[in-house]
Scaffold this motif. Structure first.
Motif, PDB file in Angstrom:
ATOM      1  N   ASP A 166      -5.361   3.662  -2.518  1.00 21.72           N
ATOM      2  CA  ASP A 166      -4.777   2.460  -3.135  1.00 21.72           C
ATOM      3  C   ASP A 166      -4.940   2.428  -4.651  1.00 21.72           C
ATOM      4  O   ASP A 166      -4.687   1.394  -5.280  1.00 21.72           O
ATOM      5  CB  ASP A 166      -5.384   1.199  -2.522  1.00 21.72           C
ATOM      6  CG  ASP A 166      -4.765   0.867  -1.180  1.00 21.72           C
ATOM      7  OD1 ASP A 166      -3.961   1.682  -0.692  1.00 21.72           O
ATOM      8  OD2 ASP A 166      -5.086  -0.193  -0.635  1.00 21.72           O
TER       9      ASP A 166
ATOM     10  N   THR B 244      -2.948  -4.842  -4.804  1.00 25.15           N
ATOM     11  CA  THR B 244      -3.890  -5.874  -4.363  1.00 25.15           C
ATOM     12  C   THR B 244      -5.176  -5.745  -5.180  1.00 25.15           C
ATOM     13  O   THR B 244      -5.577  -4.636  -5.542  1.00 25.15           O
ATOM     14  CB  THR B 244      -4.228  -5.723  -2.868  1.00 25.15           C
ATOM     15  OG1 THR B 244      -4.886  -4.475  -2.665  1.00 25.15           O
ATOM     16  CG2 THR B 244      -2.965  -5.768  -2.017  1.00 25.15           C
TER      17      THR B 244
ATOM     18  N   HIS C 200      -9.743   0.186  -8.016  1.00 30.10           N
ATOM     19  CA  HIS C 200      -9.128  -0.642  -6.972  1.00 30.10           C
ATOM     20  C   HIS C 200     -10.255  -1.281  -6.155  1.00 30.10           C
ATOM     21  O   HIS C 200     -10.209  -2.456  -5.804  1.00 30.10           O
ATOM     22  CB  HIS C 200      -8.229   0.219  -6.098  1.00 30.10           C
ATOM     23  CG  HIS C 200      -7.681  -0.518  -4.910  1.00 30.10           C
ATOM     24  ND1 HIS C 200      -6.815  -1.575  -5.019  1.00 30.10           N
ATOM     25  CD2 HIS C 200      -7.915  -0.355  -3.569  1.00 30.10           C
ATOM     26  CE1 HIS C 200      -6.528  -2.032  -3.803  1.00 30.10           C
ATOM     27  NE2 HIS C 200      -7.188  -1.305  -2.916  1.00 30.10           N
TER      28      HIS C 200
ATOM     29  N   HIS D  64     -11.042  -0.917   2.404  1.00 34.89           N
ATOM     30  CA  HIS D  64     -10.159  -1.993   2.853  1.00 34.89           C
ATOM     31  C   HIS D  64      -9.748  -1.807   4.315  1.00 34.89           C
ATOM     32  O   HIS D  64      -9.566  -0.681   4.782  1.00 34.89           O
ATOM     33  CB  HIS D  64      -8.949  -2.098   1.918  1.00 34.89           C
ATOM     34  CG  HIS D  64      -9.309  -2.768   0.619  1.00 34.89           C
ATOM     35  ND1 HIS D  64      -8.573  -2.670  -0.522  1.00 34.89           N
ATOM     36  CD2 HIS D  64     -10.373  -3.574   0.308  1.00 34.89           C
ATOM     37  CE1 HIS D  64      -9.169  -3.380  -1.492  1.00 34.89           C
ATOM     38  NE2 HIS D  64     -10.256  -3.929  -1.007  1.00 34.89           N
TER      39      HIS D  64
ATOM     40  N   HIS E 192      -7.232   0.545   6.077  1.00 37.51           N
ATOM     41  CA  HIS E 192      -7.472   1.988   5.963  1.00 37.51           C
ATOM     42  C   HIS E 192      -8.571   2.502   6.907  1.00 37.51           C
ATOM     43  O   HIS E 192      -8.658   3.697   7.138  1.00 37.51           O
ATOM     44  CB  HIS E 192      -7.862   2.340   4.521  1.00 37.51           C
ATOM     45  CG  HIS E 192      -6.774   2.041   3.527  1.00 37.51           C
ATOM     46  ND1 HIS E 192      -5.967   3.023   2.992  1.00 37.51           N
ATOM     47  CD2 HIS E 192      -6.344   0.873   3.003  1.00 37.51           C
ATOM     48  CE1 HIS E 192      -5.088   2.463   2.156  1.00 37.51           C
ATOM     49  NE2 HIS E 192      -5.302   1.159   2.150  1.00 37.51           N
TER      50      HIS E 192
ATOM     51  N   HIS F  87     -11.083   4.295   1.006  1.00 39.45           N
ATOM     52  CA  HIS F  87     -11.841   3.147   0.493  1.00 39.45           C
ATOM     53  C   HIS F  87     -12.044   2.120   1.594  1.00 39.45           C
ATOM     54  O   HIS F  87     -11.595   2.317   2.724  1.00 39.45           O
ATOM     55  CB  HIS F  87     -11.148   2.539  -0.727  1.00 39.45           C
ATOM     56  CG  HIS F  87      -9.826   1.907  -0.460  1.00 39.45           C
ATOM     57  ND1 HIS F  87      -8.721   2.628  -0.049  1.00 39.45           N
ATOM     58  CD2 HIS F  87      -9.413   0.618  -0.531  1.00 39.45           C
ATOM     59  CE1 HIS F  87      -7.694   1.803   0.099  1.00 39.45           C
ATOM     60  NE2 HIS F  87      -8.077   0.578  -0.181  1.00 39.45           N
TER      61      HIS F  87
HETATM   62 ZN   LIG Z   1      -6.959  -1.215  -0.760  1.00 32.58          ZN
END
Ligand SMILES: [Zn+2]
Length: 316
Positions: free
Chosen positions: A198, A207, A179, A103, A106, A101
């Motif tokens: 996540d 988060t 997420h 973020h 990552h 994803h």
């Molecule tokens: Zn994340």
């Protein structure tokens, strides 16, 4: 003479900055979790200069004739050290990178995999195209020197939901969301290992900056139904059971109910921030900071939901 000194001083600063970038050592130690399947477990802390942004789990799968990398970490230096750690374990080349994803912890190591196919869900590429620079700037502020030289790189391929064979390894790519708008999971068929990204946190507060809690909860139900032997969460240790799914679900349900209840009682944001947190979540790392972030992201929408809808025109 004066100019010479200035140049020397500038050169010295440039050198020391380069040295700092080169010297940040993530001390990555791949952990073998199943035949050909490895993970690199990050800390369960918040981003800091001390951890260089390594608060994330990444992984890789060694196939018949190549390696599949799952997430590239928070910085160029991390990506390079991840690739070096892989090269120590196998002579097979990296042939594919999959991103779970959008973020920053990552994805920002992608520079280490220039020229290789990098696949993810379309929603993830869209999010990185739109917000990548802001995410990058934020991480430079939070992490500092370990980020030096890190730039945004976008994925160049689309990961489609379904079965795929890469480097002779049978995988199932599973498209989820909640997420973020795009949460890719990678299931290794031979070992029944699930890289859950996540969508699952363990012993670390989830988060929520891009979360949709109802969607996330529905996705957790579908993960619960999968026949996996091992689950690697995006944050926290390797799991051989469904405990991470249960814990993430419990936290999200509590967060939803707590914010909904507070909005109905008419609490304002400072009051919500002061609410006591349940004892059972005390062991979760970063609990208070993530709760505070979640309130600031999510509470305005819950407050809005409690307001009566006013008709814009009188009924005929
Ligand atoms: Zn994340």
């Amino acid at each position: 003479m004066r100019l010479g000194v200035t140049f020397a001083a500038v050169a010295a600063v440039a050198l020391s900055t380069a040295a700092l970038a080169a010297s940040f050592d993530y001390a990555l130690k791949p952990q073998k979790v199943a035949d050909g399947v490895y993970t690199l477990i990050g800390k369960t802390e918040n981003f800091s200069r001390e951890n260089g942004g390594n608060i994330v789990n990444t992984g890789f799968i060694v196939g018949d004739d190549g390696v599949i990398v799952i997430d590239a970490g928070p910085s160029k230096a991390y990506g390079e050290q991840q690739r070096a750690a892989i090269a120590k374990l196998t002579a097979k080349p990296v042939v594919q990178v999959l991103l779970t994803h959008a973020h920053p912890d990552h994805v920002l190591g992608l520079q280490a995999y220039a020229g290789l196919p990098v696949a993810t869900l379309t929603a993830t590429t869209a999010a990185l195209t739109q917000s990548g620079d802001a995410l990058l700037g934020n991480l430079y502020r939070l992490v500092g020197d370990a980020m030096l030289g890190t730039e945004i790189r976008l994925p160049n391929a689309v990961a489609a939901d379904g079965a795929v064979t890469i480097a002779g390894r049978k995988l199932r790519l599973i498209a989820g969301s909640g997420h973020t708008d795009g949460d890719l999971m990678v299931f290794d068929v031979a070992t029944k290992t699930l890289f859950a990204g996540d969508l699952v946190f363990f012993q670390r507060s989830p988060t929520t900056p891009n979360a949709d809690i109802p969607t996330w909860l529905a996705t957790l139900d579908s993960i619960d139904a999968l026949d996996f032997a091992m689950l690697i969460p995006g944050h926290g240790g390797v799991l051989r059971d469904h405990a991470g799914i249960a814990q993430t679900r419990d936290y999200l349900q509590w967060l939803r109910d707590s914010l909904q209840g507070a909005a109905r009682r008419g609490l304002d944001m400072p009051e919500v921030l002061q609410l006591p947190l349940p004892e059972r979540f005390r062991p979760l790392a970063a609990l208070k900071t993530e709760y505070e972030r979640s309130v600031s992201h999510l509470y305005p929408a819950y407050e809005l939901d409690t307001l009566p809808t006013v008709p814009r025109s009188k009924p005929p």
